[in-house]
Design an enzyme around this catalytic site. Structure first.
Site, mmCIF file in Angstrom:
data_model
loop_
_atom_site.group_PDB
_atom_site.id
_atom_site.type_symbol
_atom_site.label_atom_id
_atom_site.label_comp_id
_atom_site.label_asym_id
_atom_site.label_seq_id
_atom_site.Cartn_x
_atom_site.Cartn_y
_atom_site.Cartn_z
ATOM 1 N N GLU A 45 -31.552 17.732 -70.646
ATOM 2 C CA GLU A 45 -30.819 17.303 -71.787
ATOM 3 C C GLU A 45 -31.552 17.314 -73.214
ATOM 4 O O GLU A 45 -31.108 17.502 -74.043
ATOM 5 C CB GLU A 45 -30.620 15.468 -71.589
ATOM 6 C CG GLU A 45 -29.436 15.488 -70.361
ATOM 7 C CD GLU A 45 -28.093 16.074 -70.838
ATOM 8 O OE1 GLU A 45 -27.803 15.997 -71.663
ATOM 9 O OE2 GLU A 45 -27.774 16.681 -69.876
ATOM 10 N N HIS A 87 -24.433 21.856 -77.416
ATOM 11 C CA HIS A 87 -25.306 21.397 -76.345
ATOM 12 C C HIS A 87 -24.698 21.779 -74.822
ATOM 13 O O HIS A 87 -25.503 22.460 -74.397
ATOM 14 C CB HIS A 87 -24.999 19.985 -76.344
ATOM 15 C CG HIS A 87 -25.911 19.088 -75.382
ATOM 16 N ND1 HIS A 87 -27.028 18.624 -75.400
ATOM 17 C CD2 HIS A 87 -25.272 18.937 -74.100
ATOM 18 C CE1 HIS A 87 -27.350 17.816 -74.263
ATOM 19 N NE2 HIS A 87 -26.269 18.088 -73.490
ATOM 20 N N GLU A 88 -23.516 21.855 -74.778
ATOM 21 C CA GLU A 88 -23.013 22.218 -73.632
ATOM 22 C C GLU A 88 -23.210 23.980 -73.288
ATOM 23 O O GLU A 88 -23.563 24.312 -72.272
ATOM 24 C CB GLU A 88 -21.527 22.147 -73.499
ATOM 25 C CG GLU A 88 -21.176 20.601 -73.594
ATOM 26 C CD GLU A 88 -21.890 19.654 -72.455
ATOM 27 O OE1 GLU A 88 -22.286 20.177 -71.656
ATOM 28 O OE2 GLU A 88 -22.274 18.485 -72.821
ATOM 29 N N HIS A 121 -26.655 24.334 -72.288
ATOM 30 C CA HIS A 121 -26.908 24.147 -70.685
ATOM 31 C C HIS A 121 -26.321 25.527 -69.948
ATOM 32 O O HIS A 121 -27.063 26.101 -68.986
ATOM 33 C CB HIS A 121 -25.902 23.084 -70.119
ATOM 34 C CG HIS A 121 -26.526 21.611 -70.369
ATOM 35 N ND1 HIS A 121 -27.640 21.296 -69.999
ATOM 36 C CD2 HIS A 121 -25.903 20.588 -70.874
ATOM 37 C CE1 HIS A 121 -28.003 20.136 -69.983
ATOM 38 N NE2 HIS A 121 -27.033 19.850 -70.703
#
Length: 286
Positions: free
Chosen positions: A206, A131-132, A135
């Site tokens: 997100e 997930h990070e 980003h």
């Protein structure tokens, strides 16, 4: 497209900061001070956003020798995402959370707390790391850092104005002096306005990062499970720190109270889980 959104966000927040300075400090001096603060904040967030965010949480760099499993996980996922290996950091707190920062993939870092490493399984932690990294791939980290830094400056200015009103502030207004009505409006509305602007970039990003993580790992359910456990953990052990940096986190750092969901920087966890489960179903069907 993300670079355009970053520029637009930076412009709007800077204009808000300058306007606050003009209406509260007054006259040309207020504009000059506002421009100076905006310029320093923008340059600082561009060049030092990663260092500022990491220092704010006392993050410590991790070597491959010190944390081989974590380092190898980040290294494998970064290679799969086709981005340079980011810096790896650990936050010395038992609260469970994680974030990414940096102005571009070449100057990025991923940070996880001691608490999240102890709480999540390997698959769940891998989902969080993915997930990070999503980003970073989407260049969300610069936008989030700019928003957090300038919003923090707006909140700081409002706080300083509050102190000045308590300790020697005046209710009168000279021709070029501060406007008492603007002072009160700034104290109430400025931090709220900065937060609302942040909401416009945080929630959709997100969802996109969740989808990117599911694609990287091929395991949407692992991230869904991690999000549910992180939300439960946040209620028991909220993460302390500057609230301006909450949009950087994978999970809201403090538990939501009544009506606070309206101003949350993150989408509802149930909705994020629902979308991840839909992605899993799509993969199974395919």
């Amino acid at each position: 497209m993300n670079q355009f959104k970053t520029l637009a966000l930076l412009s709007v927040l800077s204009a808000l900061l300058i306007s606050i300075s003009y209406y509260t400090i007054g006259g040309t001096g207020g504009v000059i001070i506002g421009v100076a603060i905006a310029a320093m904040t923008n340059l600082g967030s561009w060049f030092y956003s990663d260092k500022i965010a990491l220092a704010a949480h006392q993050a410590q760099p991790v070597s491959k020798e010190a944390e081989p499993a974590l380092y190898a996980m980040v290294e494998k996922l970064a290679a799969k995402a086709d981005i340079p290996m980011p810096g790896v950091y650990i936050l010395p707190t038992q609260s469970a959370n994680a974030f990414a920062t940096g102005r571009d993939p070449e100057h990025a870092a991923v940070a996880v707390t001691q608490g999240i490493m102890a709480m999540l399984s390997r698959d769940e932690l891998e989902g969080v790391i993915a997930h990070e990294l999503s980003h970073i791939m989407n260049r969300d980290t610069l936008t989030q850092a700019v928003a957090a830094t300038i919003a923090g400056a707006i909140s700081f200015l409002a706080q300083m104005l509050q102190y000045s009103m308590w300790f020697g502030g005046s209710n009168s207004r000279e021709d070029n002096g501060p406007n008492p009505i603007a002072l009160m409006a700034t104290l109430i509305l400025a931090p709220m306005a900065a937060t609302v602007i942040q909401l416009g970039i945080s929630r959709t990003r997100e969802f996109a990062a969740d989808a990117g993580a599911a694609q990287l790992t091929g395991n949407p359910r692992a991230l869904a499970n991690a999000l549910q456990r992180l939300e439960a953990s946040a209620k028991k052990m909220p993460m302390t720190g500057n609230p301006a940096y909450e949009p950087l986190m994978i999970m809201h750092a403090v538990p939501k109270q009544m009506f606070s969901g309206l101003f949350s920087t993150h989408p509802a966890t149930d909705l994020r889980v629902e979308r991840l489960m839909a992605l899993e179903q799509e993969v199974a069907t395919a």
